[in-house]
Design a protein around this motif. Structure first.
Motif, PDB file in Angstrom:
ATOM      1  N   ASN A   1      -9.915  13.755   6.193  1.00  0.00           N
ATOM      2  CA  ASN A   1     -10.204  12.533   6.342  1.00  0.00           C
ATOM      3  C   ASN A   1      -9.380  11.611   6.395  1.00  0.00           C
ATOM      4  OD1 ASN A   1     -12.980  13.305   6.153  1.00  0.00           O
ATOM      5  ND2 ASN A   1     -12.722  13.676   3.920  1.00  0.00           N
ATOM      6  N   VAL A   2      -7.992  11.949   6.757  1.00  0.00           N
ATOM      7  CA  VAL A   2      -7.106  10.710   7.350  1.00  0.00           C
ATOM      8  C   VAL A   2      -7.362  10.055   8.712  1.00  0.00           C
ATOM      9  CG1 VAL A   2      -4.811  10.392   8.215  1.00  0.00           C
ATOM     10  CG2 VAL A   2      -5.130  12.101   6.349  1.00  0.00           C
ATOM     11  N   LYS A   3      -7.690   8.704   8.347  1.00  0.00           N
ATOM     12  CA  LYS A   3      -8.170   7.981   9.482  1.00  0.00           C
ATOM     13  C   LYS A   3      -7.090   7.834  10.682  1.00  0.00           C
ATOM     14  CE  LYS A   3     -10.729   4.356   8.350  1.00  0.00           C
ATOM     15  NZ  LYS A   3     -10.993   3.051   7.641  1.00  0.00           N
ATOM     16  N   MET A   4      -5.673   7.484  10.050  1.00  0.00           N
ATOM     17  CA  MET A   4      -4.813   7.371  11.247  1.00  0.00           C
ATOM     18  C   MET A   4      -3.655   7.873  11.044  1.00  0.00           C
ATOM     19  SD  MET A   4      -4.151   3.182  12.592  1.00  0.00           S
ATOM     20  CE  MET A   4      -5.678   2.965  13.294  1.00  0.00           C
TER      21      MET A   4
ATOM     22  N   GLU B   1       0.920  -1.290  -0.038  1.00  0.00           N
ATOM     23  CA  GLU B   1       0.104  -0.177   0.030  1.00  0.00           C
ATOM     24  C   GLU B   1       0.868   1.310  -0.082  1.00  0.00           C
ATOM     25  OE1 GLU B   1      -3.653  -0.291   2.668  1.00  0.00           O
ATOM     26  OE2 GLU B   1      -2.494  -1.763   3.485  1.00  0.00           O
ATOM     27  N   LEU B   2       0.540   2.292  -0.788  1.00  0.00           N
ATOM     28  CA  LEU B   2       1.167   3.565  -1.021  1.00  0.00           C
ATOM     29  C   LEU B   2       0.546   4.262  -0.162  1.00  0.00           C
ATOM     30  CD1 LEU B   2       2.378   3.596  -4.623  1.00  0.00           C
ATOM     31  CD2 LEU B   2       3.238   2.327  -2.674  1.00  0.00           C
ATOM     32  N   GLU B   3       0.930   5.093   0.806  1.00  0.00           N
ATOM     33  CA  GLU B   3       0.161   6.032   1.799  1.00  0.00           C
ATOM     34  C   GLU B   3       1.076   7.405   1.854  1.00  0.00           C
ATOM     35  OE1 GLU B   3      -2.848   5.649   2.734  1.00  0.00           O
ATOM     36  OE2 GLU B   3      -3.095   3.440   2.334  1.00  0.00           O
ATOM     37  N   ASN B   4       0.645   8.422   2.853  1.00  0.00           N
ATOM     38  CA  ASN B   4       1.033   9.727   2.689  1.00  0.00           C
ATOM     39  C   ASN B   4       2.298   9.816   3.648  1.00  0.00           C
ATOM     40  OD1 ASN B   4       1.003  12.454   2.760  1.00  0.00           O
ATOM     41  ND2 ASN B   4      -1.178  12.643   2.342  1.00  0.00           N
ATOM     42  N   HIS B   5       3.159  10.483   3.270  1.00  0.00           N
ATOM     43  CA  HIS B   5       4.208  10.986   3.863  1.00  0.00           C
ATOM     44  C   HIS B   5       4.775  12.535   3.509  1.00  0.00           C
ATOM     45  CE1 HIS B   5       7.228   9.944   6.766  1.00  0.00           C
ATOM     46  NE2 HIS B   5       8.307   9.715   6.014  1.00  0.00           N
ATOM     47  N   SER B   6       3.690  13.058   3.244  1.00  0.00           N
ATOM     48  CA  SER B   6       3.586  14.345   2.545  1.00  0.00           C
ATOM     49  C   SER B   6       4.343  14.701   1.519  1.00  0.00           C
ATOM     50  CB  SER B   6       4.455  15.404   3.829  1.00  0.00           C
ATOM     51  OG  SER B   6       4.337  16.666   3.375  1.00  0.00           O
ATOM     52  N   THR B   7       4.270  15.807   0.753  1.00  0.00           N
ATOM     53  CA  THR B   7       4.876  16.139  -0.547  1.00  0.00           C
ATOM     54  C   THR B   7       6.367  16.198  -0.380  1.00  0.00           C
ATOM     55  OG1 THR B   7       4.336  18.387  -0.212  1.00  0.00           O
ATOM     56  CG2 THR B   7       2.652  17.199  -1.681  1.00  0.00           C
ATOM     57  N   THR B   8       6.782  16.729   0.736  1.00  0.00           N
ATOM     58  CA  THR B   8       7.933  17.119   1.174  1.00  0.00           C
ATOM     59  C   THR B   8       8.438  16.302   2.407  1.00  0.00           C
ATOM     60  OG1 THR B   8       7.659  19.126   2.429  1.00  0.00           O
ATOM     61  CG2 THR B   8       8.201  19.256  -0.136  1.00  0.00           C
ATOM     62  N   HIS B   9       9.742  15.899   2.627  1.00  0.00           N
ATOM     63  CA  HIS B   9      10.012  15.477   4.024  1.00  0.00           C
ATOM     64  C   HIS B   9      10.728  16.369   4.709  1.00  0.00           C
ATOM     65  CE1 HIS B   9      12.128  12.591   6.875  1.00  0.00           C
ATOM     66  NE2 HIS B   9      11.099  11.774   6.702  1.00  0.00           N
ATOM     67  N   GLY B  10      10.487  17.164   5.072  1.00  0.00           N
ATOM     68  CA  GLY B  10      10.942  18.303   6.118  1.00  0.00           C
ATOM     69  C   GLY B  10      10.140  18.166   7.488  1.00  0.00           C
ATOM     70  N   HIS B  11      10.710  19.132   8.574  1.00  0.00           N
ATOM     71  CA  HIS B  11      10.075  19.607   9.728  1.00  0.00           C
ATOM     72  C   HIS B  11       8.806  20.304   9.372  1.00  0.00           C
ATOM     73  CE1 HIS B  11      13.657  17.823  11.789  1.00  0.00           C
ATOM     74  NE2 HIS B  11      14.411  18.501  10.941  1.00  0.00           N
ATOM     75  N   ILE B  12       7.886  19.725   9.100  1.00  0.00           N
ATOM     76  CA  ILE B  12       6.567  20.419   8.679  1.00  0.00           C
ATOM     77  C   ILE B  12       5.431  20.523   9.856  1.00  0.00           C
ATOM     78  CG2 ILE B  12       6.893  19.308   6.299  1.00  0.00           C
ATOM     79  CD1 ILE B  12       4.438  17.657   7.163  1.00  0.00           C
TER      80      ILE B  12
ATOM     81  N   MET C   1      -2.165   7.765  -8.872  1.00  0.00           N
ATOM     82  CA  MET C   1      -1.225   6.613  -9.205  1.00  0.00           C
ATOM     83  C   MET C   1      -1.902   5.243  -9.084  1.00  0.00           C
ATOM     84  SD  MET C   1       2.351   8.067  -7.911  1.00  0.00           S
ATOM     85  CE  MET C   1       2.997   6.452  -7.933  1.00  0.00           C
ATOM     86  N   THR C   2      -2.833   5.120  -7.928  1.00  0.00           N
ATOM     87  CA  THR C   2      -2.963   3.717  -7.632  1.00  0.00           C
ATOM     88  C   THR C   2      -4.619   3.553  -7.924  1.00  0.00           C
ATOM     89  OG1 THR C   2      -3.502   4.476  -5.242  1.00  0.00           O
ATOM     90  CG2 THR C   2      -1.286   3.582  -5.958  1.00  0.00           C
ATOM     91  N   ASN C   3      -5.405   4.826  -8.081  1.00  0.00           N
ATOM     92  CA  ASN C   3      -6.709   4.579  -8.098  1.00  0.00           C
ATOM     93  C   ASN C   3      -7.342   3.958  -6.977  1.00  0.00           C
ATOM     94  OD1 ASN C   3      -7.114   5.497 -10.879  1.00  0.00           O
ATOM     95  ND2 ASN C   3      -6.389   3.416 -11.646  1.00  0.00           N
ATOM     96  N   LYS C   4      -6.640   4.168  -5.743  1.00  0.00           N
ATOM     97  CA  LYS C   4      -7.322   3.827  -4.326  1.00  0.00           C
ATOM     98  C   LYS C   4      -7.328   4.928  -3.386  1.00  0.00           C
ATOM     99  CE  LYS C   4      -5.304  -0.852  -4.867  1.00  0.00           C
ATOM    100  NZ  LYS C   4      -4.138  -1.702  -4.394  1.00  0.00           N
ATOM    101  N   GLN C   5      -8.111   4.817  -2.413  1.00  0.00           N
ATOM    102  CA  GLN C   5      -8.046   6.037  -1.429  1.00  0.00           C
ATOM    103  C   GLN C   5      -6.845   6.079  -0.629  1.00  0.00           C
ATOM    104  OE1 GLN C   5     -12.034   5.204   0.479  1.00  0.00           O
ATOM    105  NE2 GLN C   5     -12.332   7.168   0.224  1.00  0.00           N
ATOM    106  N   VAL C   6      -6.260   7.148  -0.193  1.00  0.00           N
ATOM    107  CA  VAL C   6      -5.373   7.297   0.631  1.00  0.00           C
ATOM    108  C   VAL C   6      -5.654   7.772   2.016  1.00  0.00           C
ATOM    109  CG1 VAL C   6      -2.868   8.528   0.717  1.00  0.00           C
ATOM    110  CG2 VAL C   6      -3.470   7.853  -1.463  1.00  0.00           C
ATOM    111  N   LYS C   7      -5.396   6.951   3.022  1.00  0.00           N
ATOM    112  CA  LYS C   7      -6.231   7.137   4.198  1.00  0.00           C
ATOM    113  C   LYS C   7      -5.196   7.265   5.356  1.00  0.00           C
ATOM    114  CE  LYS C   7      -8.824   3.565   3.140  1.00  0.00           C
ATOM    115  NZ  LYS C   7      -9.640   2.725   3.373  1.00  0.00           N
ATOM    116  N   TYR C   8      -4.148   7.058   5.090  1.00  0.00           N
ATOM    117  CA  TYR C   8      -3.186   6.835   6.210  1.00  0.00           C
ATOM    118  C   TYR C   8      -2.044   7.774   5.983  1.00  0.00           C
ATOM    119  CZ  TYR C   8      -6.392   2.992   7.279  1.00  0.00           C
ATOM    120  OH  TYR C   8      -7.399   2.249   7.289  1.00  0.00           O
ATOM    121  N   PHE C   9      -1.378   8.106   7.226  1.00  0.00           N
ATOM    122  CA  PHE C   9      -0.221   9.267   7.172  1.00  0.00           C
ATOM    123  C   PHE C   9       0.700   8.849   8.173  1.00  0.00           C
ATOM    124  CE2 PHE C   9       1.741  13.254   8.416  1.00  0.00           C
ATOM    125  CZ  PHE C   9       1.954  13.938   7.118  1.00  0.00           C
TER     126      PHE C   9
END
Length: 262
Positions: free
Chosen positions: A219-222, A159-170, A192-200
Protein backbone atom coordinates in the motif's frame (compact mmCIF):
# COMPACT_ATOMS: atom_id res chain seq x y z
CA UNK A 1 -50.24 30.23 -20.01
CA UNK A 2 -47.74 32.65 -21.58
CA UNK A 3 -46.36 33.50 -18.14
CA UNK A 4 -45.84 29.78 -17.42
CA UNK A 5 -43.93 29.32 -20.67
CA UNK A 6 -41.71 32.32 -19.92
CA UNK A 7 -40.89 30.94 -16.46
CA UNK A 8 -40.00 27.54 -17.93
CA UNK A 9 -37.79 29.18 -20.56
CA UNK A 10 -35.98 31.19 -17.88
CA UNK A 11 -35.44 28.13 -15.68
CA UNK A 12 -34.14 26.22 -18.67
CA UNK A 13 -31.75 29.00 -19.58
CA UNK A 14 -30.38 29.16 -16.03
CA UNK A 15 -29.91 25.38 -15.91
CA UNK A 16 -28.13 25.42 -19.28
CA UNK A 17 -25.89 28.25 -18.10
CA UNK A 18 -24.99 26.37 -14.92
CA UNK A 19 -24.26 23.23 -16.94
CA UNK A 20 -21.85 25.03 -19.24
CA UNK A 21 -20.25 26.81 -16.28
CA UNK A 22 -19.61 23.55 -14.40
CA UNK A 23 -18.54 21.77 -17.57
CA UNK A 24 -16.07 24.53 -18.43
CA UNK A 25 -14.68 24.45 -14.88
CA UNK A 26 -14.17 20.69 -14.99
CA UNK A 27 -12.55 20.82 -18.42
CA UNK A 28 -10.29 23.68 -17.33
CA UNK A 29 -9.19 21.71 -14.26
CA UNK A 30 -8.55 18.61 -16.37
CA UNK A 31 -6.53 20.67 -18.83
CA UNK A 32 -4.41 22.33 -16.13
CA UNK A 33 -0.79 21.33 -16.57
CA UNK A 34 0.65 20.06 -13.29
CA UNK A 35 4.38 20.66 -12.98
CA UNK A 36 6.12 20.50 -9.59
CA UNK A 37 9.82 20.45 -8.69
CA UNK A 38 10.73 17.75 -6.18
CA UNK A 39 14.14 18.53 -4.68
CA UNK A 40 16.48 15.82 -3.44
CA UNK A 41 19.07 16.78 -0.81
CA UNK A 42 21.50 14.58 1.06
CA UNK A 43 23.96 16.39 3.33
CA UNK A 44 24.03 20.05 4.39
CA UNK A 45 27.42 20.86 5.91
CA UNK A 46 29.02 24.03 7.26
CA UNK A 47 32.30 22.85 5.73
CA UNK A 48 31.31 20.46 2.94
CA UNK A 49 33.72 17.94 1.45
CA UNK A 50 34.14 19.27 -2.09
CA UNK A 51 34.90 15.78 -3.39
CA UNK A 52 31.45 14.58 -2.27
CA UNK A 53 28.86 15.56 -4.87
CA UNK A 54 26.02 15.31 -2.37
CA UNK A 55 27.46 17.57 0.31
CA UNK A 56 26.35 21.17 -0.16
CA UNK A 57 27.31 24.18 1.92
CA UNK A 58 25.12 25.50 4.70
CA UNK A 59 25.32 29.02 3.31
CA UNK A 60 24.10 27.79 -0.08
CA UNK A 61 21.21 25.97 1.58
CA UNK A 62 20.26 29.11 3.51
CA UNK A 63 20.25 31.08 0.27
CA UNK A 64 18.05 28.51 -1.44
CA UNK A 65 15.47 28.35 1.34
CA UNK A 66 15.38 32.16 1.59
CA UNK A 67 14.77 32.30 -2.16
CA UNK A 68 11.79 29.94 -1.80
CA UNK A 69 10.37 32.01 1.06
CA UNK A 70 10.93 35.38 -0.61
CA UNK A 71 9.42 34.20 -3.89
CA UNK A 72 6.22 32.74 -2.49
CA UNK A 73 6.80 29.01 -2.88
CA UNK A 74 4.48 26.60 -1.06
CA UNK A 75 6.32 23.62 0.45
CA UNK A 76 4.02 20.63 0.18
CA UNK A 77 3.33 17.62 2.36
CA UNK A 78 3.46 14.28 0.58
CA UNK A 79 -0.32 13.94 0.69
CA UNK A 80 -0.75 17.41 -0.80
CA UNK A 81 1.73 16.55 -3.53
CA UNK A 82 -0.02 13.24 -4.25
CA UNK A 83 -3.45 14.86 -4.45
CA UNK A 84 -2.22 17.57 -6.83
CA UNK A 85 -0.41 15.09 -9.08
CA UNK A 86 -3.49 12.87 -9.27
CA UNK A 87 -5.76 15.89 -9.92
CA UNK A 88 -7.66 15.48 -6.65
CA UNK A 89 -6.66 18.93 -5.42
CA UNK A 90 -5.88 22.28 -6.98
CA UNK A 91 -2.29 23.41 -7.34
CA UNK A 92 -0.95 26.54 -5.60
CA UNK A 93 0.91 29.07 -7.72
CA UNK A 94 4.40 27.89 -6.77
CA UNK A 95 4.38 24.38 -5.27
CA UNK A 96 7.54 22.51 -4.33
CA UNK A 97 8.33 19.27 -2.48
CA UNK A 98 11.51 19.18 -0.38
CA UNK A 99 13.06 15.76 0.29
CA UNK A 100 16.19 14.68 2.16
CA UNK A 101 17.74 11.20 2.08
CA UNK A 102 19.57 9.44 4.89
CA UNK A 103 18.50 11.19 8.12
CA UNK A 104 22.06 12.28 8.81
CA UNK A 105 22.90 14.53 11.76
CA UNK A 106 23.67 17.48 9.52
CA UNK A 107 19.95 17.61 8.75
CA UNK A 108 19.14 17.95 12.44
CA UNK A 109 21.93 20.47 13.13
CA UNK A 110 21.90 22.51 9.94
CA UNK A 111 18.89 22.03 7.66
CA UNK A 112 16.11 21.51 10.19
CA UNK A 113 16.55 24.84 12.06
CA UNK A 114 16.24 26.73 8.76
CA UNK A 115 13.20 24.75 7.65
CA UNK A 116 11.62 25.38 11.06
CA UNK A 117 12.43 29.10 10.86
CA UNK A 118 10.48 29.39 7.62
CA UNK A 119 7.71 27.00 8.64
CA UNK A 120 8.52 24.71 5.71
CA UNK A 121 7.24 21.20 5.16
CA UNK A 122 9.84 18.61 4.17
CA UNK A 123 10.38 14.86 4.03
CA UNK A 124 13.24 12.86 5.49
CA UNK A 125 13.70 9.40 3.97
CA UNK A 126 15.03 7.16 6.73
CA UNK A 127 17.04 3.92 6.54
CA UNK A 128 15.69 2.43 9.74
CA UNK A 129 18.49 -0.04 10.59
CA UNK A 130 20.90 2.91 10.61
CA UNK A 131 19.03 5.01 13.18
CA UNK A 132 21.46 6.19 15.89
CA UNK A 133 24.54 4.70 14.21
CA UNK A 134 27.74 6.24 12.80
CA UNK A 135 30.57 5.15 10.54
CA UNK A 136 33.32 6.46 8.29
CA UNK A 137 36.57 8.39 8.67
CA UNK A 138 37.07 10.59 11.73
CA UNK A 139 37.47 13.58 9.40
CA UNK A 140 34.14 12.89 7.69
CA UNK A 141 32.12 10.76 10.08
CA UNK A 142 28.58 9.95 8.96
CA UNK A 143 26.21 10.10 11.92
CA UNK A 144 22.53 9.22 11.75
CA UNK A 145 19.87 10.85 13.90
CA UNK A 146 18.62 8.86 16.88
CA UNK A 147 14.97 8.15 17.65
CA UNK A 148 14.49 11.20 19.88
CA UNK A 149 15.90 13.51 17.24
CA UNK A 150 13.74 11.95 14.55
CA UNK A 151 10.66 12.32 16.75
CA UNK A 152 11.55 15.97 17.35
CA UNK A 153 11.66 16.82 13.65
CA UNK A 154 8.56 14.70 12.98
CA UNK A 155 6.64 16.91 15.40
CA UNK A 156 7.69 19.99 13.44
CA UNK A 157 6.48 19.49 9.86
CA UNK A 158 9.13 16.95 8.79
CA UNK A 159 7.60 13.72 7.50
CA UNK A 160 9.56 10.52 8.07
CA UNK A 161 9.15 8.15 5.14
CA UNK A 162 10.52 4.83 3.93
CA UNK A 163 14.06 4.37 2.55
CA UNK A 164 14.11 0.63 3.39
CA UNK A 165 15.66 -1.00 6.44
CA UNK A 166 19.06 -1.04 4.70
CA UNK A 167 20.63 1.29 2.16
CA UNK A 168 21.96 -1.11 -0.44
CA UNK A 169 21.36 -2.20 -4.02
CA UNK A 170 18.11 -3.91 -3.10
CA UNK A 171 16.05 -3.60 -6.29
CA UNK A 172 16.78 -7.11 -7.57
CA UNK A 173 16.32 -8.99 -4.29
CA UNK A 174 13.60 -11.63 -4.04
CA UNK A 175 10.03 -10.81 -3.14
CA UNK A 176 10.24 -12.13 0.42
CA UNK A 177 13.38 -10.14 1.25
CA UNK A 178 12.04 -6.95 -0.35
CA UNK A 179 8.79 -7.33 1.57
CA UNK A 180 10.75 -7.74 4.80
CA UNK A 181 12.88 -4.64 4.20
CA UNK A 182 10.07 -2.34 3.10
CA UNK A 183 7.53 -3.48 5.67
CA UNK A 184 10.17 -3.45 8.42
CA UNK A 185 10.95 0.21 7.79
CA UNK A 186 7.26 1.06 7.57
CA UNK A 187 6.57 -0.59 10.92
CA UNK A 188 9.54 1.07 12.63
CA UNK A 189 8.71 4.58 11.43
CA UNK A 190 5.01 4.11 12.10
CA UNK A 191 5.69 3.07 15.69
CA UNK A 192 7.89 6.14 16.19
CA UNK A 193 5.49 8.71 14.76
CA UNK A 194 2.05 7.11 15.15
CA UNK A 195 1.45 8.09 11.54
CA UNK A 196 0.93 6.09 8.36
CA UNK A 197 4.05 5.62 6.25
CA UNK A 198 2.91 5.72 2.62
CA UNK A 199 5.83 6.97 0.53
CA UNK A 200 9.14 5.40 -0.53
CA UNK A 201 12.47 6.59 -1.95
CA UNK A 202 14.52 3.98 -3.81
CA UNK A 203 18.00 3.43 -2.35
CA UNK A 204 20.48 4.60 -5.01
CA UNK A 205 17.42 5.53 -7.09
CA UNK A 206 17.18 1.91 -8.27
CA UNK A 207 13.80 0.31 -8.92
CA UNK A 208 12.57 -2.90 -10.54
CA UNK A 209 9.23 -4.36 -11.52
CA UNK A 210 9.42 -6.76 -8.59
CA UNK A 211 10.18 -3.99 -6.10
CA UNK A 212 7.34 -1.88 -7.51
CA UNK A 213 4.95 -4.82 -7.14
CA UNK A 214 6.09 -5.28 -3.53
CA UNK A 215 5.54 -1.59 -2.80
CA UNK A 216 2.04 -1.73 -4.27
CA UNK A 217 1.22 -4.86 -2.25
CA UNK A 218 2.24 -2.97 0.90
CA UNK A 219 0.00 0.00 0.00
CA UNK A 220 2.79 2.43 -0.81
CA UNK A 221 1.07 5.28 -2.65
CA UNK A 222 4.07 6.78 -4.40
CA UNK A 223 7.79 6.05 -4.84
CA UNK A 224 10.60 8.42 -5.80
CA UNK A 225 13.67 7.87 -7.95
CA UNK A 226 16.68 10.13 -8.62
CA UNK A 227 16.67 12.44 -11.63
CA UNK A 228 14.04 12.86 -14.31
CA UNK A 229 13.22 16.57 -14.16
CA UNK A 230 9.90 18.04 -13.06
CA UNK A 231 7.09 15.90 -11.64
CA UNK A 232 3.90 16.15 -13.69
CA UNK A 233 0.43 14.62 -13.73
CA UNK A 234 1.69 12.17 -16.36
CA UNK A 235 4.68 10.98 -14.28
CA UNK A 236 4.73 7.35 -13.13
CA UNK A 237 3.52 7.32 -9.52
CA UNK A 238 5.97 4.53 -8.69
CA UNK A 239 8.92 6.27 -10.34
CA UNK A 240 8.41 9.92 -9.51
CA UNK A 241 11.31 12.19 -10.56
CA UNK A 242 13.44 14.21 -8.18
CA UNK A 243 15.88 17.01 -8.91
CA UNK A 244 19.22 16.53 -7.19
CA UNK A 245 20.81 19.57 -5.53
CA UNK A 246 24.58 19.07 -5.57
CA UNK A 247 27.77 20.81 -4.49
CA UNK A 248 28.37 22.57 -7.82
CA UNK A 249 25.01 24.33 -7.66
CA UNK A 250 24.65 27.99 -6.78
CA UNK A 251 21.58 30.21 -6.52
CA UNK A 252 21.55 30.67 -10.32
CA UNK A 253 21.54 26.95 -11.10
CA UNK A 254 19.13 26.37 -8.21
CA UNK A 255 16.55 28.80 -9.63
CA UNK A 256 16.98 27.24 -13.07
CA UNK A 257 16.43 23.73 -11.69
CA UNK A 258 13.24 24.59 -9.80
CA UNK A 259 11.91 26.34 -12.90
CA UNK A 260 12.89 23.90 -15.65
CA UNK A 261 13.76 20.69 -13.81
CA UNK A 262 17.28 20.61 -15.24
Amino acid sequence: MLKSKIIKMCVGAVALSLFFSVSTSINANAATSVKIPVLMYHRIEANPNVSDTWQIGLNEFKQEMKYLKDNGYTTLTNDQFYNIITKKASMPAKPILLTFDGATMDFYNNAYPILKQYGFNATEYVVTDQIGTSWGNPSDMIRIMNENQLKTVANNKIELENHSTTHGHIANLGTAELTKRVSGATAKLGSMTNKQVKYFAYPFGESSNNLINVLKSLNVKMAFKAGGGMATDSSDLMNMPRIGIINTDNITTFTRKITTGN
